[in-house]
Design an enzyme around this catalytic site. Sequence first.
Site, PDB file in Angstrom:
ATOM      1  N   LYS A  82      -7.568  -5.679  -6.237  1.00 48.13           N
ATOM      2  CA  LYS A  82      -6.150  -5.578  -6.601  1.00 48.13           C
ATOM      3  C   LYS A  82      -5.673  -6.910  -7.161  1.00 48.13           C
ATOM      4  O   LYS A  82      -5.997  -7.975  -6.624  1.00 48.13           O
ATOM      5  CB  LYS A  82      -5.353  -5.204  -5.351  1.00 48.13           C
ATOM      6  N   SER A 157       1.387   0.535  -3.191  1.00 49.22           N
ATOM      7  CA  SER A 157       1.327  -0.245  -4.405  1.00 49.22           C
ATOM      8  C   SER A 157      -0.098  -0.457  -4.929  1.00 49.22           C
ATOM      9  O   SER A 157      -0.267  -0.771  -6.097  1.00 49.22           O
ATOM     10  CB  SER A 157       1.965  -1.618  -4.160  1.00 49.22           C
ATOM     11  N   SER A 181       0.623   0.380   1.575  1.00 41.85           N
ATOM     12  CA  SER A 181       0.071   0.341   0.219  1.00 41.85           C
ATOM     13  C   SER A 181      -1.430   0.540   0.095  1.00 41.85           C
ATOM     14  O   SER A 181      -1.939   0.610  -1.019  1.00 41.85           O
ATOM     15  CB  SER A 181       0.420  -0.985  -0.442  1.00 41.85           C
TER      16      SER A 181
HETATM   17  N1  GLN Z   1       5.789   1.155  -0.377  1.00 42.45           N
HETATM   18  C1  GLN Z   1       6.096   0.031   0.438  1.00 42.45           C
HETATM   19  C2  GLN Z   1       6.994  -0.921  -0.306  1.00 42.45           C
HETATM   20  O1  GLN Z   1       7.401  -0.581  -1.350  1.00 42.45           O
HETATM   21  C3  GLN Z   1       4.854  -0.641   0.861  1.00 42.45           C
HETATM   22  C4  GLN Z   1       4.357  -1.624  -0.120  1.00 42.45           C
HETATM   23  C5  GLN Z   1       3.139  -2.322   0.370  1.00 42.45           C
HETATM   24  O2  GLN Z   1       2.563  -1.948   1.377  1.00 42.45           O
HETATM   25  N2  GLN Z   1       2.783  -3.378  -0.330  1.00 42.45           N
HETATM   26  O3  GLN Z   1       7.310  -1.980   0.147  1.00 42.45           O
END
Ligand code: GLN
Length: 489
Positions: A82, A157, A181
């Site tokens: 990532k 994400s 994420s």
């Molecule tokens: N969807 C969550 C957010 O928008 C989690 C994001 C993540 O785990 N980086 O913060």
Amino acid sequence: MSQPAMPQHTVESITEGLRTKRFSAVEIAREALEYAERENPKTNAYLMLCPERALATAAEVDRKLAAGEGAGALAGVPIAVKDVILTKGVRTTCSSKMLENYIPPYDATAIERIEAAGGVIIGKTNCDEFAMGSSNENSYFGPVRNPVAPDRVPGGSSGGSAAVVAQGTAVVSLGSDTGGSIRQPASFCGVVGVTPTYGRVSRYGLVAFASSLDHIGPFSRNVRDSAAVLRVIAGRDPMDSTSAAAPVPDYTAGLNGDVRGMKIGLPVEYMKHATGETADLVHNAVAKLREMGCEVRDISLPSTDYAIATYYVICTAEASSNLARYDGVRYTFRSTDAGGPDENKLLAMYRNTRGEAFGDEVKRRIMLGTYVLSHGYYDAYYLKAQKVRALIARDFTNAFKQVDAIVAPVSPFPAFRIGEKVNDPVSMYLSDIYTITGSLAGIPCMSVPCGVTTERSAGDAGLPVGLQILCNHFEEQKMFRLAHAFENS
Ligand code: GLN
């Protein structure tokens, strides 16, 4: 052209192929790079490939093997990363215009460990900007398409890291998880995704979003491969004072233990919200666990209703502080707009740089986070959220006095259509309901595929659904054992 073998490879098949000299690490790296190059236009999952680095690492693996030296547990395995994890000399953008041309001067600890174990980093994957999002639509470089269902998001994400594994353009990948994420995109793409205990994997070189919640973890097509990757990247790192000194077990060796008699909790607060096919598939999974000899019982996690509010106060507060460093001076992007003749030039540079280079979601979070930390609101929001976080963690501590593991849905719904939720941030935030609690508690959790819906995507495929498994701190081994047994059933 015959079907490339790439999508079927696992860590084991590559180890075996190298051992029996069916192929060399360089051959596998070339094949992976070519396949990724060819397939990527379908998903936009890779932001860039790094053939030079990949081929150099692979050549070193081949040299070691030829010399009869051990080449490492991940020797020759093509791995995608990532793009929030720093790779020395290889552009790392966080999917943001702010870091569009940023070349890190050092490697994250997880990257160093992967390469020391012979893993071959082939490229960097798309994600939501600074890991903020649940659909991978907040990327400056465009959304990622779900390889299983091209009209749908891959989740976020870490959408790109889930997509490349589902697509078979990488054997395993690394993602990051702050509030779901890794688990949510794994669920949406039908692959395994693991969020280890907080502190299990060093965060050194992971670009900070919300430091008290950020985790690095693996994606793979089976449980065994995630266990193998975690073993390599886990463990104390002097460069991250929050990394844990607890010894790292051999997760793969522990996979085959018995799960008969294992006590499993099903949180009533989660299941009462779960509807539709996702709930059905989770209930089927629970029935399967019973057949396997697990004792399933209802448990209560009473603070669940406060989790989303708590998370979005804490993560935005930490993000507003962490992202203050992007000031136009230190990290590549600087606005050329120096402000009007009467303006303070320094302030104009800060404002214009941040105004031009951050996307809407990042700005929304910086504003919210700055607000909850501001004088007069700190106690009411940030401090309160920290107290509720402790209650959420206590719910889990109490639950794990009664059960060995908790199972739950990962997301209230399967992969949604690209564009469906972009204009409704609150509905996007609500989709994190089942993953955020585990993140706030810092416990290990993962998603393992548990079936597909009868609802079809545009490509006429069923939509994957993941089963979430959560265990107590540092009990990854137990979690893997249960997931592996479930996967084999
Ligand atoms: N969807 C969550 C957010 O928008 C989690 C994001 C993540 O785990 N980086 O913060």
